[in-house]
Design a protein around this motif. Sequence first.
Motif, short mmCIF file in Angstrom:
data_model
loop_
_atom_site.label_atom_id
_atom_site.label_comp_id
_atom_site.label_asym_id
_atom_site.label_seq_id
_atom_site.Cartn_x
_atom_site.Cartn_y
_atom_site.Cartn_z
N MET A 110 0.85 -1.20 0.00
CA MET A 110 0.00 0.00 0.00
C MET A 110 0.88 1.24 0.00
O MET A 110 1.67 1.47 0.91
CB MET A 110 -0.93 0.00 1.22
N VAL A 111 0.75 2.05 -1.06
CA VAL A 111 1.60 3.23 -1.22
C VAL A 111 1.35 4.24 -0.10
O VAL A 111 2.27 4.95 0.33
CB VAL A 111 1.36 3.87 -2.60
N ALA A 112 0.13 4.33 0.41
CA ALA A 112 -0.24 5.36 1.39
C ALA A 112 0.58 5.28 2.67
O ALA A 112 0.75 6.28 3.36
CB ALA A 112 -1.73 5.26 1.72
N VAL A 113 1.10 4.08 3.01
CA VAL A 113 1.87 3.96 4.25
C VAL A 113 3.37 4.13 3.99
O VAL A 113 4.15 4.18 4.94
CB VAL A 113 1.62 2.59 4.93
N LEU A 114 3.77 4.22 2.73
CA LEU A 114 5.18 4.32 2.39
C LEU A 114 5.62 5.74 2.07
O LEU A 114 6.81 6.06 2.18
CB LEU A 114 5.49 3.41 1.19
N LEU A 115 4.67 6.60 1.70
CA LEU A 115 4.98 7.96 1.27
C LEU A 115 4.24 8.96 2.15
O LEU A 115 3.20 8.64 2.73
CB LEU A 115 4.58 8.15 -0.20
N PRO A 116 4.74 10.21 2.21
CA PRO A 116 3.99 11.24 2.93
C PRO A 116 2.64 11.48 2.28
O PRO A 116 2.48 11.32 1.07
CB PRO A 116 4.91 12.47 2.84
N GLY A 117 1.66 11.89 3.11
CA GLY A 117 0.29 12.04 2.63
C GLY A 117 0.16 12.96 1.43
O GLY A 117 -0.56 12.65 0.48
N TRP A 118 0.86 14.10 1.46
CA TRP A 118 0.72 15.05 0.36
C TRP A 118 1.19 14.45 -0.96
O TRP A 118 0.60 14.71 -2.01
CB TRP A 118 1.50 16.34 0.66
N LEU A 119 2.24 13.60 -0.90
CA LEU A 119 2.75 12.98 -2.12
C LEU A 119 1.78 11.91 -2.62
O LEU A 119 1.58 11.76 -3.84
CB LEU A 119 4.13 12.39 -1.87
N VAL A 120 1.17 11.19 -1.69
CA VAL A 120 0.14 10.22 -2.08
C VAL A 120 -1.00 10.94 -2.78
O VAL A 120 -1.52 10.47 -3.80
CB VAL A 120 -0.38 9.46 -0.84
N GLY A 121 -1.39 12.10 -2.25
CA GLY A 121 -2.46 12.88 -2.87
C GLY A 121 -2.11 13.33 -4.27
O GLY A 121 -2.92 13.24 -5.19
N VAL A 122 -0.90 13.82 -4.46
CA VAL A 122 -0.46 14.29 -5.78
C VAL A 122 -0.44 13.14 -6.77
O VAL A 122 -0.93 13.25 -7.90
CB VAL A 122 0.93 14.96 -5.68
N LEU A 123 0.13 11.99 -6.35
CA LEU A 123 0.22 10.84 -7.24
C LEU A 123 -1.16 10.27 -7.57
O LEU A 123 -1.44 9.89 -8.71
CB LEU A 123 1.09 9.76 -6.60
N THR A 124 -2.03 10.21 -6.56
CA THR A 124 -3.38 9.70 -6.80
C THR A 124 -4.12 10.59 -7.79
O THR A 124 -4.76 10.10 -8.74
CB THR A 124 -4.17 9.62 -5.49
N PHE A 125 -4.03 11.90 -7.60
CA PHE A 125 -4.68 12.83 -8.52
C PHE A 125 -4.12 12.68 -9.93
O PHE A 125 -4.87 12.65 -10.91
CB PHE A 125 -4.48 14.27 -8.03
N ALA A 126 -2.78 12.57 -10.05
CA ALA A 126 -2.16 12.46 -11.37
C ALA A 126 -2.60 11.18 -12.08
O ALA A 126 -2.91 11.20 -13.28
CB ALA A 126 -0.64 12.50 -11.22
N LEU A 127 -2.63 10.07 -11.35
CA LEU A 127 -3.03 8.81 -11.96
C LEU A 127 -4.49 8.83 -12.38
O LEU A 127 -4.85 8.33 -13.45
CB LEU A 127 -2.78 7.66 -10.98
N LYS A 128 -5.35 9.41 -11.54
CA LYS A 128 -6.76 9.49 -11.89
C LYS A 128 -6.98 10.42 -13.09
O LYS A 128 -7.87 10.19 -13.91
CB LYS A 128 -7.58 9.96 -10.68
N LEU A 129 -6.14 11.44 -13.21
CA LEU A 129 -6.24 12.33 -14.37
C LEU A 129 -5.83 11.60 -15.65
O LEU A 129 -6.48 11.75 -16.69
CB LEU A 129 -5.35 13.56 -14.16
N VAL A 130 -4.77 10.79 -15.57
CA VAL A 130 -4.35 10.00 -16.73
C VAL A 130 -5.46 9.05 -17.16
O VAL A 130 -5.76 8.91 -18.36
CB VAL A 130 -3.05 9.22 -16.41
N VAL A 131 -6.08 8.39 -16.18
CA VAL A 131 -7.18 7.47 -16.47
C VAL A 131 -8.33 8.21 -17.15
O VAL A 131 -8.93 7.73 -18.13
CB VAL A 131 -7.65 6.80 -15.16
N LEU A 132 -8.65 9.40 -16.64
CA LEU A 132 -9.75 10.19 -17.21
C LEU A 132 -9.43 10.62 -18.64
O LEU A 132 -10.29 10.56 -19.53
CB LEU A 132 -10.00 11.41 -16.33
N LEU A 133 -8.19 11.05 -18.87
CA LEU A 133 -7.79 11.50 -20.21
C LEU A 133 -7.85 10.35 -21.21
O LEU A 133 -8.25 10.53 -22.36
CB LEU A 133 -6.39 12.09 -20.16
N PHE A 134 -7.44 9.14 -20.76
CA PHE A 134 -7.45 8.01 -21.69
C PHE A 134 -8.87 7.58 -22.03
O PHE A 134 -9.27 7.58 -23.20
CB PHE A 134 -6.67 6.83 -21.09
#
Length: 311
Positions: free
Chosen positions: A1-25
């Motif tokens: 689980m990435v959420a326990v390995l990275l700081p919360g703000w970075l998890v938020g940025v990565l989650t948003f970026a991945l969801k944006l890629v999914v939406l664009l595709f």
Amino acid sequence: MVAVLLPGWLVGVLTFALKLVVLLFWGGMLLLPAALLRAVLPLPGLRALLSQFIVGCATQWVASNQLVYRVMHAPQWQLDWQAQLDPKKSYLLISNHQSWADILILFDLLHGRTHFLRFFLKQELIWVPLIGMICWALDMPFMKRHSREAIAANPKLRDEDLATTRRFCEQYRQQPITVVNFLEGTRFSEAKRTAGRSPFRHLLRPKSAGMSFTLNSMGEQFGGIIDVTLAYQPSQRSILWSWLCGEQSQMSIHVDTLPIPADMIRGDYEADAAFRARFQHWVNGIWSRKDARLERMHDNAGQTQASPRLT
């Protein structure tokens, strides 16, 4: 689980970026071109095939979002699932509304359990880049939701949203669908609750007219009401950002199905004062039980002293 390995703000940025890629595709590269082609084709058969393709792309978007959410957050929702659903029937889904995250959570929660969700949306959302066009492509109804002051000045404005509801319901009268209606009409905040003099502790007053017209048009094909209650964990962040950062992996969710009384399906909400009073009494009863349930859910999560900042 990435959420326990990275700081919360970075998890938020990565989650948003991945969801944006999914939406664009799924949305930008596949769904929207198909919707634009459907809009210009004169052949009903091809238009129907494109509509199926569009819904298929949207369904895969939800599945991809699920994958992102499981990898980034590994959610362990406190889920109380009491619903009994028939995949051959349509449903009306109602839920409390606190954040933009509600929409993504409902898609995730109901994925594979019922038909693709269709929301009643604010008219302004059609101008949101990409998202507005995708919602248009999926035939979601856009509601203008005029203020009380505007309706008082021009009573005809009230009929615009009712006409939109009628057109939407007529379109899906013969096709199984899950219709989502946030009865509060807007996201909850303490300021809105106070300004609206809501009798509920955790909810705004429900707006019953749209629900009545939906039941009037489609009630006989509904297998019932899917009643969802969402209770977020406390956070110093906004709910949406808290969710993206992985802080809501253990949020509480209650799902149940409610029967639709036969006498609530047929009736003239606008012209029949007695029916309107009965309908409002029925909806207020549902809302009272939901408010009490939210109180218990917050108690269990230690949220009785303060609510999280909302967005």
